[in-house]
Design a protein around this motif. Sequence first.
Motif, mmCIF file in Angstrom:
data_model
loop_
_atom_site.group_PDB
_atom_site.id
_atom_site.type_symbol
_atom_site.label_atom_id
_atom_site.label_comp_id
_atom_site.label_asym_id
_atom_site.label_seq_id
_atom_site.Cartn_x
_atom_site.Cartn_y
_atom_site.Cartn_z
ATOM 1 N N TRP A 187 0.697 -0.616 -0.454
ATOM 2 C CA TRP A 187 0.454 -0.157 0.178
ATOM 3 C C TRP A 187 1.340 1.700 -0.407
ATOM 4 O O TRP A 187 1.927 1.072 0.946
ATOM 5 C CB TRP A 187 -0.790 -0.558 1.266
ATOM 6 N N LEU A 188 1.131 1.916 -0.908
ATOM 7 C CA LEU A 188 1.278 3.195 -1.000
ATOM 8 C C LEU A 188 -0.113 4.080 0.215
ATOM 9 O O LEU A 188 -0.834 4.620 -0.879
ATOM 10 C CB LEU A 188 1.405 3.960 -2.315
ATOM 11 N N GLY A 189 0.744 4.279 0.843
ATOM 12 C CA GLY A 189 0.213 6.176 1.609
ATOM 13 C C GLY A 189 0.788 7.361 1.293
ATOM 14 O O GLY A 189 1.470 7.328 1.367
ATOM 15 N N VAL A 190 -0.652 8.072 1.378
ATOM 16 C CA VAL A 190 0.305 9.261 1.260
ATOM 17 C C VAL A 190 -1.249 10.334 2.421
ATOM 18 O O VAL A 190 -2.464 9.584 2.198
ATOM 19 C CB VAL A 190 -0.496 10.374 0.100
ATOM 20 N N LEU A 191 -0.785 11.142 3.394
ATOM 21 C CA LEU A 191 -1.202 12.002 4.728
ATOM 22 C C LEU A 191 -1.627 13.607 4.341
ATOM 23 O O LEU A 191 -0.299 13.992 3.945
ATOM 24 C CB LEU A 191 -0.053 11.769 5.663
ATOM 25 N N SER A 221 -6.420 14.167 5.818
ATOM 26 C CA SER A 221 -6.672 12.549 4.832
ATOM 27 C C SER A 221 -6.249 11.801 4.625
ATOM 28 O O SER A 221 -4.635 12.085 4.972
ATOM 29 C CB SER A 221 -7.836 12.927 3.543
ATOM 30 N N ARG A 222 -6.401 10.743 5.427
ATOM 31 C CA ARG A 222 -4.700 9.303 5.091
ATOM 32 C C ARG A 222 -5.118 8.934 3.792
ATOM 33 O O ARG A 222 -6.266 8.460 3.754
ATOM 34 C CB ARG A 222 -4.658 8.736 6.201
ATOM 35 N N TYR A 223 -5.129 8.581 2.477
ATOM 36 C CA TYR A 223 -5.117 7.503 1.079
ATOM 37 C C TYR A 223 -4.007 6.656 1.058
ATOM 38 O O TYR A 223 -3.282 7.111 0.898
ATOM 39 C CB TYR A 223 -5.296 9.116 -0.023
ATOM 40 N N TYR A 224 -4.759 5.643 0.767
ATOM 41 C CA TYR A 224 -3.507 4.587 -0.048
ATOM 42 C C TYR A 224 -4.289 4.189 -1.483
ATOM 43 O O TYR A 224 -5.536 4.270 -2.262
ATOM 44 C CB TYR A 224 -4.106 3.468 1.138
ATOM 45 N N ILE A 225 -3.266 3.257 -2.319
ATOM 46 C CA ILE A 225 -3.299 2.796 -3.839
ATOM 47 C C ILE A 225 -2.410 1.457 -3.663
ATOM 48 O O ILE A 225 -1.319 1.087 -2.696
ATOM 49 C CB ILE A 225 -3.373 3.146 -4.510
ATOM 50 N N GLN A 226 -2.866 0.379 -3.808
ATOM 51 C CA GLN A 226 -1.770 -0.535 -3.803
ATOM 52 C C GLN A 226 -0.986 -0.343 -5.253
ATOM 53 O O GLN A 226 -1.878 0.130 -6.277
ATOM 54 C CB GLN A 226 -3.773 -1.927 -4.977
ATOM 55 N N VAL A 227 -0.021 -1.240 -4.779
ATOM 56 C CA VAL A 227 1.176 -0.805 -5.529
ATOM 57 C C VAL A 227 1.609 -1.827 -5.889
ATOM 58 O O VAL A 227 2.208 -2.876 -4.589
ATOM 59 C CB VAL A 227 1.826 -0.091 -5.753
ATOM 60 N N PRO A 228 2.537 -2.088 -7.143
ATOM 61 C CA PRO A 228 3.862 -3.278 -6.996
ATOM 62 C C PRO A 228 4.723 -3.371 -5.717
ATOM 63 O O PRO A 228 4.801 -2.228 -6.071
ATOM 64 C CB PRO A 228 3.951 -3.737 -8.279
ATOM 65 N N LEU A 229 5.530 -4.290 -5.324
ATOM 66 C CA LEU A 229 6.360 -4.363 -4.381
ATOM 67 C C LEU A 229 7.437 -3.614 -5.074
ATOM 68 O O LEU A 229 8.506 -3.983 -4.246
ATOM 69 C CB LEU A 229 6.393 -5.648 -3.609
#
Length: 392
Positions: A187-191, A221-229
Amino acid sequence: MSLKTKVGIIGGGPSGLMLSQLLDLRGIDNIVLEKHSREYVLGRIRAGVLEHGFAELMREAQCGERMDAEGEIHEGFYIADNGKMQRVDLAGHTGGNSVVVYGQTELTRDLYDAREKMGGNVIHNVEDVKLNDLKSDAPYITYRDGDEIIRIDCDYVIGADGFHGVSRKSIPADVLQEYEKVYPFGWLGVLSRTKPVSPELVYAKNDRGFALCSMRSQVLSRYYIQVPLTDTVEDWSDDAFWDELKARLPQDVADALETGPSIEKSIAPLRSFVAEPMRYGNLFLAGDAAHIVPPTGARGLNSAASDIYYLYHAMVDHYENSDDTGLENYSEKALARIWKAQRFSWWMTSLLHTFPESISYDSKLQKTDMEYLFSSEAALTSLAENYVGLPF
């Protein structure tokens, strides 16, 4: 130098601090050892969804005032399936239970403040921690402070020092059994200092990959997207992140999304892990030292809370009532709940993510699972019961 206490706690994160606070309120002496500084611990960005039982435990620890004042009470959340939004009514399916959205950083700060107010003994920046004589009635801990070796004699040792800590590694390999599943994505997370796009969390399943819209407050806010390892944070500019997030959300949600500079950005790999047993002699494991779940079902911090609940009550029974039943049954009782949290987190992850090696059969099952979920009151009740937290 030598110190003496009843309970030695390794790890000054939320689990260790929570147990320390609860024990202190009952007059049970304890010392917390933390390898990092307080500032470092408070700088870690972690989960922010607290199940019903965790919120009650914070109040019992006399640390819930700010949580109750500033936390967001959520009685439901949304699941978006390739653009179609449907709401999971948590309160309606659990007899009125809800979750509290409150950042782990703030929760940890509240616990630190409470420990400070009570004069709790929390020692930071300790090095070379070693656990000794764990199978005896007189275990002890040593650590290094500069050139000096400090010894702490205690009745019990609590290992709440995370996946990479010394506690689990102090259990002999022929005793410990480990179960692990590593997922092929992170998960790539951005605050960001932006208004949340939705008053409740949005879990988004999309052919491009999973996404999650979460929050820490009405302005954070905290957002996430699925990303490759294989991806790194450097691969993702803020603009690229926002564009990809929007592409995975329903159009009306994407149109309402407020974007801004990232305050923090990180990639977390997804892993399921359990170590058994959670007791070895007079060492008791708690939290990430014994188990890890993917964050999809918001069980990580909450699973640690159930460990602390069991340990707290077991210690009180021991010291106040000379009853060791809770200590003797701790591992079995804790693991029973942990494996249910593992199952739920695995299921949520399997339901909502795009798996790189999946075949058409897997995709059909995933689609059927989603359709069944929203056609069955029993299935929605099961999801809701697990999400708000199973009884301790």
